[in-house]
Scaffold this motif. Structure first.
Motif, PDB file in Angstrom:
ATOM      1  N   ASN A 175     -22.974  -5.509 -21.278  1.00 46.78           N
ATOM      2  CA  ASN A 175     -23.691  -4.322 -21.024  1.00 46.78           C
ATOM      3  C   ASN A 175     -25.334  -5.016 -20.012  1.00 46.78           C
ATOM      4  N   LEU A 176     -25.421  -4.689 -19.284  1.00 45.20           N
ATOM      5  CA  LEU A 176     -26.467  -4.071 -18.131  1.00 45.20           C
ATOM      6  C   LEU A 176     -27.650  -2.954 -18.618  1.00 45.20           C
ATOM      7  N   SER A 177     -28.726  -2.900 -18.703  1.00 45.33           N
ATOM      8  CA  SER A 177     -29.471  -1.807 -18.832  1.00 45.33           C
ATOM      9  C   SER A 177     -30.156  -2.345 -17.075  1.00 45.33           C
ATOM     10  N   LEU A 224     -19.452  -6.921 -16.095  1.00 42.18           N
ATOM     11  CA  LEU A 224     -20.883  -6.370 -16.485  1.00 42.18           C
ATOM     12  C   LEU A 224     -21.089  -4.851 -16.570  1.00 42.18           C
ATOM     13  N   GLU A 225     -21.400  -4.629 -16.921  1.00 41.09           N
ATOM     14  CA  GLU A 225     -21.289  -2.669 -17.887  1.00 41.09           C
ATOM     15  C   GLU A 225     -22.516  -2.219 -17.214  1.00 41.09           C
ATOM     16  N   LEU A 226     -22.524  -0.964 -15.753  1.00 41.08           N
ATOM     17  CA  LEU A 226     -23.566  -0.104 -15.538  1.00 41.08           C
ATOM     18  C   LEU A 226     -23.532   0.658 -15.698  1.00 41.08           C
ATOM     19  N   VAL A 258     -11.439   5.626 -28.518  1.00 42.10           N
ATOM     20  CA  VAL A 258     -10.093   6.650 -29.235  1.00 42.10           C
ATOM     21  C   VAL A 258      -9.950   6.106 -30.318  1.00 42.10           C
ATOM     22  N   GLU A 259      -9.157   7.301 -31.759  1.00 45.12           N
ATOM     23  CA  GLU A 259      -9.157   7.033 -32.481  1.00 45.12           C
ATOM     24  C   GLU A 259      -8.464   6.924 -33.354  1.00 45.12           C
ATOM     25  N   THR A 260      -6.521   7.868 -32.688  1.00 45.48           N
ATOM     26  CA  THR A 260      -6.288   8.294 -32.936  1.00 45.48           C
ATOM     27  C   THR A 260      -4.529   7.935 -32.050  1.00 45.48           C
ATOM     28  N   GLU A 287     -15.907  -6.197 -25.200  1.00 45.44           N
ATOM     29  CA  GLU A 287     -17.192  -5.820 -25.683  1.00 45.44           C
ATOM     30  C   GLU A 287     -18.282  -6.630 -26.095  1.00 45.44           C
ATOM     31  N   ALA A 288     -19.044  -7.220 -25.438  1.00 51.91           N
ATOM     32  CA  ALA A 288     -20.247  -7.313 -26.156  1.00 51.91           C
ATOM     33  C   ALA A 288     -21.442  -6.772 -26.648  1.00 51.91           C
ATOM     34  N   LEU A 289     -21.416  -5.848 -27.844  1.00 51.29           N
ATOM     35  CA  LEU A 289     -22.421  -5.038 -28.231  1.00 51.29           C
ATOM     36  C   LEU A 289     -23.472  -5.569 -29.816  1.00 51.29           C
TER      37      LEU A 289
HETATM   38  P1  C2E Z   1     -21.103   1.849 -24.773  1.00 48.65           P
HETATM   39  O1  C2E Z   1     -21.127   0.776 -24.298  1.00 48.65           O
HETATM   40  O2  C2E Z   1     -21.030   2.562 -24.488  1.00 48.65           O
HETATM   41  O3  C2E Z   1     -20.260   1.188 -25.951  1.00 48.65           O
HETATM   42  C1  C2E Z   1     -19.944   1.614 -26.954  1.00 48.65           C
HETATM   43  C2  C2E Z   1     -20.148   1.764 -28.006  1.00 48.65           C
HETATM   44  O4  C2E Z   1     -19.485   3.298 -29.104  1.00 48.65           O
HETATM   45  C3  C2E Z   1     -20.270   0.786 -29.328  1.00 48.65           C
HETATM   46  O5  C2E Z   1     -21.324   1.857 -30.163  1.00 48.65           O
HETATM   47  C4  C2E Z   1     -19.163   1.015 -30.154  1.00 48.65           C
HETATM   48  O6  C2E Z   1     -19.579   0.764 -31.550  1.00 48.65           O
HETATM   49  C5  C2E Z   1     -18.870   2.198 -29.879  1.00 48.65           C
HETATM   50  N1  C2E Z   1     -17.685   2.906 -30.296  1.00 48.65           N
HETATM   51  C6  C2E Z   1     -16.570   2.722 -30.377  1.00 48.65           C
HETATM   52  N2  C2E Z   1     -15.796   2.889 -30.377  1.00 48.65           N
HETATM   53  C7  C2E Z   1     -15.827   3.737 -30.840  1.00 48.65           C
HETATM   54  C8  C2E Z   1     -15.025   5.558 -31.400  1.00 48.65           C
HETATM   55  O7  C2E Z   1     -13.498   4.616 -31.583  1.00 48.65           O
HETATM   56  N3  C2E Z   1     -15.541   5.666 -32.439  1.00 48.65           N
HETATM   57  C9  C2E Z   1     -16.741   6.223 -32.458  1.00 48.65           C
HETATM   58  N4  C2E Z   1     -17.962   6.453 -33.699  1.00 48.65           N
HETATM   59  N5  C2E Z   1     -17.925   4.767 -31.763  1.00 48.65           N
HETATM   60  C10 C2E Z   1     -16.920   4.304 -31.262  1.00 48.65           C
HETATM   61  P2  C2E Z   1     -22.914  -0.012 -30.547  1.00 48.65           P
HETATM   62  O8  C2E Z   1     -22.125  -1.015 -30.793  1.00 48.65           O
HETATM   63  O9  C2E Z   1     -23.620   0.909 -31.157  1.00 48.65           O
HETATM   64  O10 C2E Z   1     -23.778   0.770 -28.966  1.00 48.65           O
HETATM   65  C11 C2E Z   1     -24.216   1.780 -28.625  1.00 48.65           C
HETATM   66  C12 C2E Z   1     -24.344   1.587 -26.937  1.00 48.65           C
HETATM   67  O11 C2E Z   1     -25.495   0.753 -27.272  1.00 48.65           O
HETATM   68  C13 C2E Z   1     -23.087   0.817 -25.507  1.00 48.65           C
HETATM   69  O12 C2E Z   1     -22.939   1.767 -26.242  1.00 48.65           O
HETATM   70  C14 C2E Z   1     -24.975   0.229 -25.000  1.00 48.65           C
HETATM   71  O13 C2E Z   1     -24.940   1.997 -24.296  1.00 48.65           O
HETATM   72  C15 C2E Z   1     -25.622   0.258 -26.099  1.00 48.65           C
HETATM   73  N6  C2E Z   1     -25.713  -1.093 -26.040  1.00 48.65           N
HETATM   74  C16 C2E Z   1     -25.267  -1.758 -27.021  1.00 48.65           C
HETATM   75  N7  C2E Z   1     -25.154  -2.834 -26.331  1.00 48.65           N
HETATM   76  C17 C2E Z   1     -26.561  -3.902 -25.479  1.00 48.65           C
HETATM   77  C18 C2E Z   1     -26.853  -4.688 -25.051  1.00 48.65           C
HETATM   78  O14 C2E Z   1     -26.358  -5.770 -25.053  1.00 48.65           O
HETATM   79  N8  C2E Z   1     -27.347  -4.411 -24.437  1.00 48.65           N
HETATM   80  C19 C2E Z   1     -27.602  -3.176 -22.915  1.00 48.65           C
HETATM   81  N9  C2E Z   1     -28.243  -2.867 -22.429  1.00 48.65           N
HETATM   82  N10 C2E Z   1     -26.939  -1.958 -23.939  1.00 48.65           N
HETATM   83  C20 C2E Z   1     -25.936  -2.219 -25.234  1.00 48.65           C
END
Ligand code: C2E
Ligand code: MG
Ligand code: MG
Ligand code: MG
Length: 279
Positions: A118-120, A149-151, A239-241, A59-61
């Motif tokens: 992710n799509l806003s 694409l995640e909606l 999922v952490e554990t 997943e791209a973040l």
């Molecule tokens: P999301 O799409 O639900 O992404 C998962 C978030 O949970 C990510 O935070 C990830 O780092 C975090 N995460 C994953 N596994 C774990 C875990 O085991 N434990 C914990 N505590 N956290 C975990 P991140 O990267 O801070 O992103 C937060 C949110 O920001 C994303 O939630 C998504 O809604 C939004 N986002 C990030 N990148 C984009 C983007 O390019 N476009 C849009 N529209 N939204 C984005």
């Protein structure tokens, strides 16, 4: 006296209010230039894995690499980007960067990998969304079937008729669709069944205590049962554990994502991460 107090009141609070507005404008301005100079936007990648151990993809973040402030997380700047109407531009940049990265993975011995973007809601409402996605994917030279694409749940529910139409057109390109953070929004089952969704991502808030909280466990099981009846796969977020992993396997969950597998990693850390995995 009242007038004086009122004036004092104004004198006391005006500078703060001005500062808040200024801060928002500064942030907005900085974000606009970050979007222009794409090197300030970074994308980290988090692995997604099937319960049978096979790797699905990443997943791209998005992250914002600010020249003075350092790496800023989405939670800190996405609300301002949304308010400023910048989400469509941001999502498009991330989609382009993610597809370019996907092409590199696929060409370096991992041709089966996918990328999820992710799509806003702002992006989903773009008139030219389907064309934009088709162009971005074609220009990167990757198959649409390797892009997901995640909606959000809200997208689906806001205006089901037109949302389903847009989703159908995205699917016609070959793109896969998933619903992110499932369980936190307001989707109704009757609406869900009309959507061409391949995957539900159960929100991390249900997974955190799934071992000890019977309600969270029950909700997780119900989501999995429902999704499977509708022919939809389920991925558990956060999922952490190993204990969570084992429970989710027993519950029939299809896939996982979380720190147990990997934290989100910068693109240049992926080759080493992939190389360390058994194929
Ligand atoms: P999301 O799409 O639900 O992404 C998962 C978030 O949970 C990510 O935070 C990830 O780092 C975090 N995460 C994953 N596994 C774990 C875990 O085991 N434990 C914990 N505590 N956290 C975990 P991140 O990267 O801070 O992103 C937060 C949110 O920001 C994303 O939630 C998504 O809604 C939004 N986002 C990030 N990148 C984009 C983007 O390019 N476009 C849009 N529209 N939204 C984005
Ligand atoms: Mg997501
Ligand atoms: Mg999510
Ligand atoms: Mg989430």
């Amino acid at each position: 006296a009242a007038k004086a107090a009122g004036k004092n009141h104004f004198m006391r609070y005006a500078p703060e209010m001005r500062t808040r507005t200024e801060l928002r404008l500064l942030l907005e301005h900085a974000l606009r230039s970050a979007l222009d100079a794409e090197d300030q936007l970074q994308v980290h990648y988090q692995a997604q894995q099937n319960l049978d151990g096979s790797l699905i993809g990443f997943e791209a973040l998005v992250r914002w690499q600010h020249p003075q402030l350092g790496l800023i997380s989405p939670a800190q700047f996405l609300p301002a980007a949304e308010e400023a109407g910048l989400m469509a531009a941001l999502d498009e940049s991330v989609l382009r960067m993610a597809c370019a990265e996907l092409r590199r993975w696929r060409e370096s011995g991992w041709p089966q990998l996918r990328v999820a973007v992710n799509l806003s809601n702002q992006s989903f409402r773009r008139e030219d969304l389907v064309d934009m996605a088709a162009r971005a994917i074609a220009e990167a030279g990757v198959p649409p079937s390797s892009v997901e694409l995640e909606l959000t749940e809200d997208i689906v529910m806001e205006n089901v008729g037109s949302a389903v139409n847009t989703m159908d057109r995205l699917c016609a390109l070959g793109i896969h669709l998933s619903i992110d953070d499932f369980g936190t929004g307001y989707s109704s089952l009757s609406q869900l069944k009309r959507c061409p969704i391949e995957l539900l991502k159960i929100d991390r808030s249900f997974i955190t205590d799934v071992i000890h909280d019977e309600s969270d466990h029950a909700i997780t099981n119900a989501i999995i049962a429902l999704a499977h009846k509708l022919g939809i796969k389920v991925l558990a977020e956060g999922v952490e554990t190993q204990a969570q992993f084992d429970l989710l396997r027993q519950s029939g969950c299809d896939a996982i994502q979380g720190y147990l597998l990997s934290k989100p990693l910068p693109a240049d850390a992926l080759p080493a991460w992939l190389a360390a995995r058994p194929r």
